[in-house]
Enzyme design. Structure first.
Site, PDB file in Angstrom:
ATOM      1  N   HIS A 134       3.891  -8.950  -1.747  1.00  0.00           N
ATOM      2  CA  HIS A 134       4.560  -7.719  -2.198  1.00  0.00           C
ATOM      3  C   HIS A 134       5.817  -8.059  -2.995  1.00  0.00           C
ATOM      4  O   HIS A 134       6.088  -7.483  -4.037  1.00  0.00           O
ATOM      5  CB  HIS A 134       4.927  -6.875  -0.975  1.00  0.00           C
ATOM      6  CG  HIS A 134       5.898  -5.779  -1.262  1.00  0.00           C
ATOM      7  ND1 HIS A 134       5.519  -4.606  -1.864  1.00  0.00           N
ATOM      8  CD2 HIS A 134       7.229  -5.693  -1.065  1.00  0.00           C
ATOM      9  CE1 HIS A 134       6.585  -3.827  -2.015  1.00  0.00           C
ATOM     10  NE2 HIS A 134       7.637  -4.459  -1.538  1.00  0.00           N
ATOM     11  N   ARG A 136      -3.343  -6.261  -5.606  1.00  0.00           N
ATOM     12  CA  ARG A 136      -2.138  -7.081  -5.642  1.00  0.00           C
ATOM     13  C   ARG A 136      -2.490  -8.457  -5.090  1.00  0.00           C
ATOM     14  O   ARG A 136      -2.625  -8.631  -3.883  1.00  0.00           O
ATOM     15  CB  ARG A 136      -1.033  -6.416  -4.788  1.00  0.00           C
ATOM     16  CG  ARG A 136       0.352  -7.006  -4.999  1.00  0.00           C
ATOM     17  CD  ARG A 136       1.282  -6.597  -3.868  1.00  0.00           C
ATOM     18  NE  ARG A 136       1.049  -7.426  -2.703  1.00  0.00           N
ATOM     19  CZ  ARG A 136       1.168  -7.016  -1.444  1.00  0.00           C
ATOM     20  NH1 ARG A 136       1.511  -5.785  -1.170  1.00  0.00           N
ATOM     21  NH2 ARG A 136       0.933  -7.857  -0.449  1.00  0.00           N
ATOM     22  N   TYR A 156      -0.772 -10.313   7.355  1.00  0.00           N
ATOM     23  CA  TYR A 156      -1.641  -9.139   7.376  1.00  0.00           C
ATOM     24  C   TYR A 156      -2.970  -9.312   6.646  1.00  0.00           C
ATOM     25  O   TYR A 156      -3.788  -8.421   6.634  1.00  0.00           O
ATOM     26  CB  TYR A 156      -0.893  -7.894   6.863  1.00  0.00           C
ATOM     27  CG  TYR A 156      -0.187  -8.052   5.512  1.00  0.00           C
ATOM     28  CD1 TYR A 156      -0.880  -7.847   4.322  1.00  0.00           C
ATOM     29  CD2 TYR A 156       1.174  -8.373   5.450  1.00  0.00           C
ATOM     30  CE1 TYR A 156      -0.235  -7.976   3.099  1.00  0.00           C
ATOM     31  CE2 TYR A 156       1.822  -8.508   4.224  1.00  0.00           C
ATOM     32  CZ  TYR A 156       1.113  -8.310   3.052  1.00  0.00           C
ATOM     33  OH  TYR A 156       1.742  -8.438   1.851  1.00  0.00           O
TER      34      TYR A 156
HETATM   35  C1  LIG Z   1      11.620   5.656   0.074  1.00  0.00           C
HETATM   36  C2  LIG Z   1      11.347   4.219   0.327  1.00  0.00           C
HETATM   37  N1  LIG Z   1      10.898   3.833   1.549  1.00  0.00           N
HETATM   38  C3  LIG Z   1      10.634   2.536   1.788  1.00  0.00           C
HETATM   39  C4  LIG Z   1      10.810   1.595   0.819  1.00  0.00           C
HETATM   40  C5  LIG Z   1      10.532   0.121   1.119  1.00  0.00           C
HETATM   41  N2  LIG Z   1       9.321  -0.260   0.336  1.00  0.00           N
HETATM   42  C6  LIG Z   1       9.430  -0.843  -0.870  1.00  0.00           C
HETATM   43  S1  LIG Z   1       7.963  -1.039  -1.615  1.00  0.00           S
HETATM   44  C7  LIG Z   1       7.123  -0.392  -0.304  1.00  0.00           C
HETATM   45  C8  LIG Z   1       5.626  -0.262  -0.384  1.00  0.00           C
HETATM   46  C9  LIG Z   1       5.206   0.528  -1.583  1.00  0.00           C
HETATM   47  O1  LIG Z   1       3.814   0.493  -1.744  1.00  0.00           O
HETATM   48  P1  LIG Z   1       3.095   1.126  -2.979  1.00  0.00           P
HETATM   49  O2  LIG Z   1       3.698   2.454  -3.313  1.00  0.00           O
HETATM   50  O3  LIG Z   1       1.648   1.106  -2.732  1.00  0.00           O
HETATM   51  O4  LIG Z   1       3.484   0.216  -4.239  1.00  0.00           O
HETATM   52  P2  LIG Z   1       3.317  -1.367  -4.409  1.00  0.00           P
HETATM   53  O5  LIG Z   1       4.538  -2.010  -3.807  1.00  0.00           O
HETATM   54  O6  LIG Z   1       2.058  -1.760  -3.765  1.00  0.00           O
HETATM   55  O7  LIG Z   1       3.301  -1.586  -5.876  1.00  0.00           O
HETATM   56  C10 LIG Z   1       8.012  -0.043   0.709  1.00  0.00           C
HETATM   57  C11 LIG Z   1       7.614   0.503   2.016  1.00  0.00           C
HETATM   58  C12 LIG Z   1      11.295   2.031  -0.423  1.00  0.00           C
HETATM   59  N3  LIG Z   1      11.544   1.179  -1.415  1.00  0.00           N
HETATM   60  N4  LIG Z   1      11.528   3.342  -0.657  1.00  0.00           N
END
Ligand SMILES: Cc1ncc(C[n+]2csc(CCOP(=O)(O)OP(=O)(O)O)c2C)c(N)n1
Lengths: 350, 356
Positions: free
Chosen positions: A253, A249, A262
């Site tokens: 985010h 990425r 970070y």
């Molecule tokens: C159940 C839940 N917990 C927390 C969040 C907040 N949140 C949104 S995206 C994220 C990180 C997700 O990381 P990843 O699965 O690696 O996907 P990426 O965003 O890197 O595509 C978090 C903690 C959420 N959307 N859903």
């Protein structure tokens, strides 16, 4: 890269991509890159309140989405699959309406597009894919003709219990589902090594005896071929497959994120590796598949497309408030109907 | 005098004799028969959960259905509630009518995200293109001296969630028809089965078509039911508490108090008109439920009554409920679940209320 148990029905006979298809993949990636970077700009300009960019993930998204057969397969995305949506030919204004905060889940038709509503709960729809896939089995579709579900999620989401339940269910039921992990190195601020135990997400699949493969997620052709093989495996009635596309990425985010807290710019530069779009371009040039005129054309098309989507988004007025009430149920409750009536009367007075 | 639901369980409260089309069935049998008919009639209906296939469910509600309808229609899943409910979403998207079961009420909690954030919202999120015709069967409430987490009263939690409908039958007849009705709905319904009533027999008119499943109306199954007519006061209850309130009404009658018992049946949507009708007549009401007092459905019922009957109410609406404690273990259940004495006290408070 690593392969763990070998896919039973690897699509070895599948024809290599034609030059036309290779150029189409590039055109899609260019469109996605431009729309994605523009969407970040739209947010800065106040056109949309927020967006989850996918800079650097174009190959993973376009390559996998390109393998979907929209006449029989179904995709279950998260909030970051704009490139998949675009590769599958979605109405992009309808897709972007979620980021415009016009509606949750998108204003496209999921049944027609074969793209489930945008999902904000991480891992929320991984089980839906398994249920949909099991429905294909229950419908008695012949092996070889099976519709396949593909569910997208990140390395962070792979920590959720639902992913483990889903993999176990899918393996027990031999459901035709592709678990497509886009490992972009980060779950907001937490790097993969603080997120995933067991070596990799793909490695975990062995615990469910699901065939899995890690693929270079920045190589659009490799991603496409891996996904095509996985679909062939599922379609033949062999059960699920896990694909972990290793990518990065490159941006924040979301438009609300501050990666500077970070990781450093230097780390970003080193970890991101080669730009998937530029890398594909060089390959097409070297192989004589496309020339500079083609790339200029692709860029021009991407800009035109972005302008059309931006205009469409700008024109998206607010939804009529009555929809808030009328779309909760197929059969609304009396209480909800009277709330709608009260709302209408009070808002007309105001 | 039966003082506990466990005692009530031993009593056969059927009064009518068989007439044409009317059978004496336990609620377990009535539910089983309804599911059998649903599977026979709707080729898209599928039943699944833990142990519901070969075993026929720990309460035997799905007994014999797998043998009769096949393993594609009635199947065991791995032991994971979120998996069961999440899978229901995908099956519904694929055109099926899932009838999942969670084995006990307390085990719905691990599936809360799938129920609340997914099932309940999918119709909305998809602008009506992905309806969720899911009937989630939940063996509910206490009264069988089960271990921790095997007896809970979750109705307020479910009823509070936009996008869900909630119903709880109190008789075998209603269990049979309400389940058939719920399974024919295009929206998700949480079907709360009062497990302490599973073995109670009662008349079930199986010839009477269920409204919503055929062009036939069997008398307002979609709203509340007056379980007993009375003039002085209305007891509002649902599920397992209805039969207890009927017992209380008999006792009160000995003291010349004529109690009406309103079986709410639907906890969402609540039949506000039936409440208004009944309390409009009796002018006094007591709500009885097993769930804890605070933020329970009793408050909702009391407000609906206040709204429609404020001018004529003779006393504030009273509540007789469980307490704000975790559902206690078997030995303390009788202290927790509203018993006859506590309900009688509630009635007394309402009858003796004097405006200050
Ligand atoms: C159940 C839940 N917990 C927390 C969040 C907040 N949140 C949104 S995206 C994220 C990180 C997700 O990381 P990843 O699965 O690696 O996907 P990426 O965003 O890197 O595509 C978090 C903690 C959420 N959307 N859903």
């Amino acid at each position: 890269m690593t392969t763990n148990p070998v896919l039973a029905a690897v699509d070895d006979d599948a024809a290599p991509l034609t030059h036309h298809q290779l150029r189409e993949l590039y055109t899609l990636m260019a469109a996605v890159r431009h729309l994605d970077t523009s969407a970040v700009a739209w947010q800065r300009q106040g056109i949309i309140p927020g967006y989850a960019p996918e800079l650097g993930q174009e190959a993973a998204q376009v390559g996998s989405g390109y393998a979907v057969d929209r006449t029989r397969d179904f995709v279950f995305p998260t909030y970051r699959e704009m490139g998949v949506a675009r590769a599958m030919g979605l109405d992009m204004v309808g897709y972007m309406s979620t980021h415009k905060a016009t509606w949750h889940g998108g204003m496209y038709n999921p049944l027609e597009s074969r793209f489930a509503p945008i999902q904000a709960v991480v891992a929320g729809s991984v089980l839906h894919a398994v249920g949909w896939a099991h429905g294909q089995t229950l419908s008695g579709n012949a092996a070889g003709d099976m519709g396949v579900a593909m569910t997208y999620f990140g390395d962070g989401a792979s920590s959720q219990g639902d992913v483990h339940e889903a993999m176990n269910f899918a393996a027990v039921m031999k459901a035709p589902v592709v678990f497509f992990i886009q490992n972009n190195g980060w779950a907001i601020s937490v790097p993969t090594e603080r997120q995933v135990a067991g070596g990799s997400v793909a490695a975990r699949a062995a615990g469910y005896s699901i065939p899995s493969l890690q693929v270079d997620g920045n190589d659009v052709v490799a991603v496409f071929e891996a996904t095509r093989s996985a679909f062939a495996h599922c379609r033949a009635g062999n059960g699920p497959v896990v694909i972990e596309a290793m990518t990065y990425r490159r941006g924040p985010h979301s438009t609300a994120d501050d990666p500077g807290r970070y990781r450093t710019l230097e780390e970003e530069r080193l970890d991101a590796g080669e730009d998937p779009l530029e890398r594909f371009k060089q390959r097409l040039l070297t192989d004589g598949v496309a020339d500079e005129a083609f790339f200029a054309d692709a860029q021009r098309l991407a800009v035109e497309e972005e302008e059309a989507v931006r205009a469409g988004i700008a024109d998206l007025g607010p939804r009529p408030g009555a929809e808030m009430f009328s779309l909760v149920f197929q059969e609304p409750t009396p209480a909800l109907q009277s709330q709608a009536t009260a709302w209408r009367e009070e808002s007309e007075h105001a | 005098m039966p003082e506990t639901i466990t005692d009530l369980r031993l009593k056969d409260d059927s009064t009518e004799t068989d007439t044409a089309g009317v059978q004496q069935l336990s609620m377990q049998q009535a539910l089983n028969r309804a599911l059998d008919e649903i599977l026979a009639k709707n080729p898209k209906a599928v039943i699944f959960g833990e142990d519901c296939g070969r075993l026929g469910g720990v309460f035997r509600i799905t007994d014999g259905l797998q043998a009769k309808h096949g393993e594609d229609r009635v199947f065991d899943t791995p032991l994971a509630e979120s998996g069961i409910l999440g899978m229901s979403v995908g099956l519904a998207m694929a055109g099926f009518h899932p009838i999942p079961e969670v084995q006990f009420d307390g085990f719905a909690y691990p599936a809360i995200n799938q129920i609340v954030c997914q099932i309940a919202r999918m119709n909305y999120r998809s602008r009506g293109t992905l309806p969720m015709p899911i009937t989630l069967r939940v063996p509910s409430f206490g009264g069988i001296r089960a271990p921790e987490h095997h007896g809970e009263s979750l109705e307020a939690l479910f009823a509070h969630v936009p996008g869900l409908k909630v119903v709880s039958p109190s008789t075998p007849h209603d269990a049979y028809h309400l389940l058939k009705y719920a399974a024919a709905r295009p929206d998700p319904v949480i079907f709360m089965e009062p497990k302490s009533r599973y073995w109670q027999k009662g008349p079930v008119d199986v010839t009477n078509a269920t409204p919503g499943t055929a062009a036939h109306d069997d008398g307002g199954l979609t709203g509340a039911r007056v379980a007993r007519e009375g003039r002085h006061l209305t007891l509002v209850a649902w599920g397992a508490m209805v039969s207890r309130c009927l017992q209380v009404a008999e006792l009160a009658a000995e003291d010349g108090i004529d109690v009406e018992v309103l079986d709410l049946r639907w906890l969402k949507p609540i039949d506000a008109e039936a409440l208004a009708r009944s309390v409009g007549k009796t002018r006094r009401a007591v709500v009885v439920h097993e769930a804890p007092l605070t933020s329970g459905l009793g408050a909702e019922v009391a407000q609906l009554i206040t709204q429609s009957c404020f001018a004529t109410l003779k006393a504030p609406v009273e509540r007789v409920t469980g307490f704000d404690v975790p559902y206690p273990s078997g030995d303390l259940e009788d202290e927790y679940i509203p018993n006859i004495d506590r309900i009688l006290f509630g009635i007394q408070r309402v009858l003796e209320y004097r405006r200050g």
